[in-house]
Design a protein around this motif. Sequence first.
Motif, PDB file in Angstrom:
ATOM      1  N   VAL A  76       0.841  -1.198   0.000  1.00  0.00           N
ATOM      2  CA  VAL A  76       0.000   0.000   0.000  1.00  0.00           C
ATOM      3  C   VAL A  76       0.874   1.245   0.000  1.00  0.00           C
ATOM      4  CG1 VAL A  76      -1.755   1.299   1.263  1.00  0.00           C
ATOM      5  CG2 VAL A  76      -1.893  -1.194   1.144  1.00  0.00           C
ATOM      6  N   ALA A  77       1.940   1.236   0.803  1.00  0.00           N
ATOM      7  CA  ALA A  77       2.854   2.378   0.847  1.00  0.00           C
ATOM      8  C   ALA A  77       3.549   2.574  -0.497  1.00  0.00           C
ATOM      9  CB  ALA A  77       3.883   2.185   1.956  1.00  0.00           C
ATOM     10  N   ASP A  78       3.963   1.487  -1.135  1.00  0.00           N
ATOM     11  CA  ASP A  78       4.594   1.588  -2.461  1.00  0.00           C
ATOM     12  C   ASP A  78       3.609   2.136  -3.489  1.00  0.00           C
ATOM     13  OD1 ASP A  78       6.937   0.590  -1.412  1.00  0.00           O
ATOM     14  OD2 ASP A  78       6.640  -1.443  -2.183  1.00  0.00           O
ATOM     15  N   GLY A  79       2.377   1.656  -3.437  1.00  0.00           N
ATOM     16  CA  GLY A  79       1.364   2.140  -4.365  1.00  0.00           C
ATOM     17  C   GLY A  79       1.046   3.607  -4.143  1.00  0.00           C
ATOM     18  N   PHE A  80       1.045   4.030  -2.889  1.00  0.00           N
ATOM     19  CA  PHE A  80       0.818   5.435  -2.563  1.00  0.00           C
ATOM     20  C   PHE A  80       1.921   6.299  -3.169  1.00  0.00           C
ATOM     21  CE2 PHE A  80       0.777   9.208   0.144  1.00  0.00           C
ATOM     22  CZ  PHE A  80      -0.581   9.450   0.290  1.00  0.00           C
TER      23      PHE A  80
ATOM     24  N   TRP B  20      -4.984   1.802  -6.815  1.00  0.00           N
ATOM     25  CA  TRP B  20      -4.428   1.874  -5.447  1.00  0.00           C
ATOM     26  C   TRP B  20      -5.476   1.450  -4.413  1.00  0.00           C
ATOM     27  CZ3 TRP B  20      -5.702   5.222  -1.290  1.00  0.00           C
ATOM     28  CH2 TRP B  20      -4.861   5.077  -0.181  1.00  0.00           C
ATOM     29  N   GLU B  21      -6.710   1.913  -4.567  1.00  0.00           N
ATOM     30  CA  GLU B  21      -7.755   1.492  -3.634  1.00  0.00           C
ATOM     31  C   GLU B  21      -8.000  -0.007  -3.729  1.00  0.00           C
ATOM     32  OE1 GLU B  21     -10.556   5.348  -2.687  1.00  0.00           O
ATOM     33  OE2 GLU B  21     -11.351   3.806  -4.017  1.00  0.00           O
ATOM     34  N   ALA B  22      -7.972  -0.557  -4.938  1.00  0.00           N
ATOM     35  CA  ALA B  22      -8.139  -2.002  -5.091  1.00  0.00           C
ATOM     36  C   ALA B  22      -6.999  -2.743  -4.406  1.00  0.00           C
ATOM     37  CB  ALA B  22      -8.198  -2.371  -6.572  1.00  0.00           C
ATOM     38  N   GLY B  23      -5.780  -2.201  -4.513  1.00  0.00           N
ATOM     39  CA  GLY B  23      -4.637  -2.806  -3.846  1.00  0.00           C
ATOM     40  C   GLY B  23      -4.747  -2.723  -2.335  1.00  0.00           C
ATOM     41  N   LEU B  24      -5.289  -1.626  -1.835  1.00  0.00           N
ATOM     42  CA  LEU B  24      -5.494  -1.486  -0.390  1.00  0.00           C
ATOM     43  C   LEU B  24      -6.466  -2.553   0.108  1.00  0.00           C
ATOM     44  CD1 LEU B  24      -5.900   1.815   1.564  1.00  0.00           C
ATOM     45  CD2 LEU B  24      -7.511  -0.032   1.949  1.00  0.00           C
ATOM     46  N   LEU B  25      -7.555  -2.747  -0.636  1.00  0.00           N
ATOM     47  CA  LEU B  25      -8.508  -3.797  -0.268  1.00  0.00           C
ATOM     48  C   LEU B  25      -7.827  -5.163  -0.224  1.00  0.00           C
ATOM     49  CD1 LEU B  25     -11.625  -2.760  -2.383  1.00  0.00           C
ATOM     50  CD2 LEU B  25     -11.605  -3.069   0.104  1.00  0.00           C
ATOM     51  N   ALA B  26      -7.015  -5.446  -1.237  1.00  0.00           N
ATOM     52  CA  ALA B  26      -6.343  -6.745  -1.295  1.00  0.00           C
ATOM     53  C   ALA B  26      -5.392  -6.923  -0.126  1.00  0.00           C
ATOM     54  CB  ALA B  26      -5.598  -6.879  -2.620  1.00  0.00           C
ATOM     55  N   ASP B  27      -4.648  -5.867   0.207  1.00  0.00           N
ATOM     56  CA  ASP B  27      -3.657  -5.976   1.274  1.00  0.00           C
ATOM     57  C   ASP B  27      -4.309  -6.130   2.643  1.00  0.00           C
ATOM     58  OD1 ASP B  27      -0.756  -6.014   0.915  1.00  0.00           O
ATOM     59  OD2 ASP B  27      -0.720  -4.502   2.503  1.00  0.00           O
ATOM     60  N   LEU B  28      -5.529  -5.654   2.774  1.00  0.00           N
ATOM     61  CA  LEU B  28      -6.258  -5.806   4.035  1.00  0.00           C
ATOM     62  C   LEU B  28      -6.997  -7.135   4.115  1.00  0.00           C
ATOM     63  CD1 LEU B  28      -7.746  -2.207   4.487  1.00  0.00           C
ATOM     64  CD2 LEU B  28      -5.822  -3.232   5.724  1.00  0.00           C
ATOM     65  N   GLY B  29      -6.905  -7.934   3.046  1.00  0.00           N
ATOM     66  CA  GLY B  29      -7.548  -9.246   3.044  1.00  0.00           C
ATOM     67  C   GLY B  29      -8.930  -9.254   2.431  1.00  0.00           C
ATOM     68  N   TYR B  30      -9.309  -8.160   1.748  1.00  0.00           N
ATOM     69  CA  TYR B  30     -10.638  -8.079   1.139  1.00  0.00           C
ATOM     70  C   TYR B  30     -10.522  -7.882  -0.370  1.00  0.00           C
ATOM     71  CZ  TYR B  30     -11.772  -7.095   6.020  1.00  0.00           C
ATOM     72  OH  TYR B  30     -11.885  -7.150   7.383  1.00  0.00           O
ATOM     73  N   GLY B  31      -9.530  -8.492  -0.982  1.00  0.00           N
ATOM     74  CA  GLY B  31      -9.273  -8.287  -2.394  1.00  0.00           C
ATOM     75  C   GLY B  31     -10.381  -8.792  -3.291  1.00  0.00           C
ATOM     76  N   LEU B  32     -10.575  -8.086  -4.392  1.00  0.00           N
ATOM     77  CA  LEU B  32     -11.533  -8.518  -5.407  1.00  0.00           C
ATOM     78  C   LEU B  32     -10.901  -9.630  -6.235  1.00  0.00           C
ATOM     79  CD1 LEU B  32     -12.681  -4.969  -6.594  1.00  0.00           C
ATOM     80  CD2 LEU B  32     -13.687  -6.402  -4.800  1.00  0.00           C
ATOM     81  N   ASP B  33     -11.669 -10.638  -6.563  1.00  0.00           N
ATOM     82  CA  ASP B  33     -11.187 -11.747  -7.385  1.00  0.00           C
ATOM     83  C   ASP B  33     -11.619 -11.493  -8.822  1.00  0.00           C
ATOM     84  OD1 ASP B  33     -10.455 -14.070  -8.606  1.00  0.00           O
ATOM     85  OD2 ASP B  33     -11.456 -15.406  -7.192  1.00  0.00           O
ATOM     86  N   LEU B  34     -10.711 -10.919  -9.605  1.00  0.00           N
ATOM     87  CA  LEU B  34     -11.025 -10.520 -10.973  1.00  0.00           C
ATOM     88  C   LEU B  34     -10.356 -11.422 -11.994  1.00  0.00           C
ATOM     89  CD1 LEU B  34     -10.602  -6.648 -10.513  1.00  0.00           C
ATOM     90  CD2 LEU B  34     -12.615  -8.073 -10.033  1.00  0.00           C
ATOM     91  N   ARG B  35      -9.938 -12.609 -11.588  1.00  0.00           N
ATOM     92  CA  ARG B  35      -9.178 -13.488 -12.484  1.00  0.00           C
ATOM     93  C   ARG B  35     -10.063 -14.231 -13.471  1.00  0.00           C
ATOM     94  NH1 ARG B  35      -6.467 -17.048  -7.999  1.00  0.00           N
ATOM     95  NH2 ARG B  35      -8.642 -16.842  -7.301  1.00  0.00           N
ATOM     96  N   LYS B  36     -11.254 -14.639 -13.041  1.00  0.00           N
ATOM     97  CA  LYS B  36     -12.128 -15.437 -13.916  1.00  0.00           C
ATOM     98  C   LYS B  36     -13.563 -15.274 -13.464  1.00  0.00           C
ATOM     99  CE  LYS B  36     -11.379 -19.551 -11.054  1.00  0.00           C
ATOM    100  NZ  LYS B  36     -10.906 -20.950 -11.020  1.00  0.00           N
ATOM    101  N   CYS B  37     -14.467 -15.674 -14.336  1.00  0.00           N
ATOM    102  CA  CYS B  37     -15.896 -15.566 -14.038  1.00  0.00           C
ATOM    103  C   CYS B  37     -16.284 -16.534 -12.919  1.00  0.00           C
ATOM    104  CB  CYS B  37     -16.714 -15.855 -15.288  1.00  0.00           C
ATOM    105  SG  CYS B  37     -18.504 -15.887 -15.021  1.00  0.00           S
ATOM    106  N   ALA B  38     -16.990 -16.032 -11.938  1.00  0.00           N
ATOM    107  CA  ALA B  38     -17.408 -16.871 -10.818  1.00  0.00           C
ATOM    108  C   ALA B  38     -18.395 -17.952 -11.251  1.00  0.00           C
ATOM    109  CB  ALA B  38     -18.047 -16.004  -9.732  1.00  0.00           C
ATOM    110  N   ALA B  39     -19.121 -17.707 -12.331  1.00  0.00           N
ATOM    111  CA  ALA B  39     -20.142 -18.666 -12.771  1.00  0.00           C
ATOM    112  C   ALA B  39     -19.616 -19.673 -13.775  1.00  0.00           C
ATOM    113  CB  ALA B  39     -21.327 -17.910 -13.367  1.00  0.00           C
ATOM    114  N   THR B  40     -18.756 -19.240 -14.698  1.00  0.00           N
ATOM    115  CA  THR B  40     -18.333 -20.123 -15.799  1.00  0.00           C
ATOM    116  C   THR B  40     -16.868 -20.524 -15.729  1.00  0.00           C
ATOM    117  OG1 THR B  40     -17.704 -18.288 -17.261  1.00  0.00           O
ATOM    118  CG2 THR B  40     -20.026 -18.980 -17.272  1.00  0.00           C
TER     119      THR B  40
END
Length: 242
Positions: free
Chosen positions: A111-115, A135-155
């Motif tokens: 988070v500090a590096d991204g800032f 940066w906000e997305a990275g902050l979420l990830a570093d706090l353990g609440y990262g968004l999973d944007l790698r693949k579709c949750a359904a397919t």
Amino acid sequence: MEWTESGRIISVRGHGETSAIVEILTRDHGRHAGLVRGGRSRSMRPVLQPGNRVQAHWRARLDEHLGNFQIEAEDLSAGALMEDPLALSGLNAACAVAVAGLPEREAHPAVADGFEVLVSSLDESGVWPAIYVQWEAGLLADLGYGLDLRKCAATGHTDDLVYVSPRTGRAVSSGAGEPYKDKLLALPGFMTGQGALRSGDVQAGLILTGYFLERRVLWPSDRVLPEARLRMIDRLAAAGMV
């Protein structure tokens, strides 16, 4: 107890007639506060501005004490942003989100590096709003609440990801999400590396990260998104940059 480290100032508030309580974002000591004696003096005011990079020496008798900072300037470039209201709003928003979202004295080097990257980009008006979203997305990830944007949750497919589930934070493809699109959050392509930045993408990104910052980080502690972030969005909208 003492340490010395470089970091960016993220908050300054007066204390008594002459001193100031300063919060600094560092790689190894996280968001850390300390008292700067004489911090409201004429010589120190240009140094103690949010966004400035300083070397801080912190000392306290016990680790749980507020402690004192001795501050030396390293990079005072934040002062140049005073003439750029739009960039200044981005800096103030990032500082306010860091103060509201990061636990005290807990290291979050990513988070500090991204800032640091964000602050360094604020003189590029066509670039920094997207970096801010990341940066906000990275902050979420570093706090353990990262968004999973790698693949579709359904397919399970990795292409055509255009939505995010507000319940799980996982990406959803266009086809799978079509029947539920009114209940899903938009996912701009620049956040997944699938396409260039387009009109409306920054706004979608800010809505997305703001939604999860509120519900996963701030609301459990009875807090809301900072006013400085709302002012930034208003300025970006007025400039036609969202």
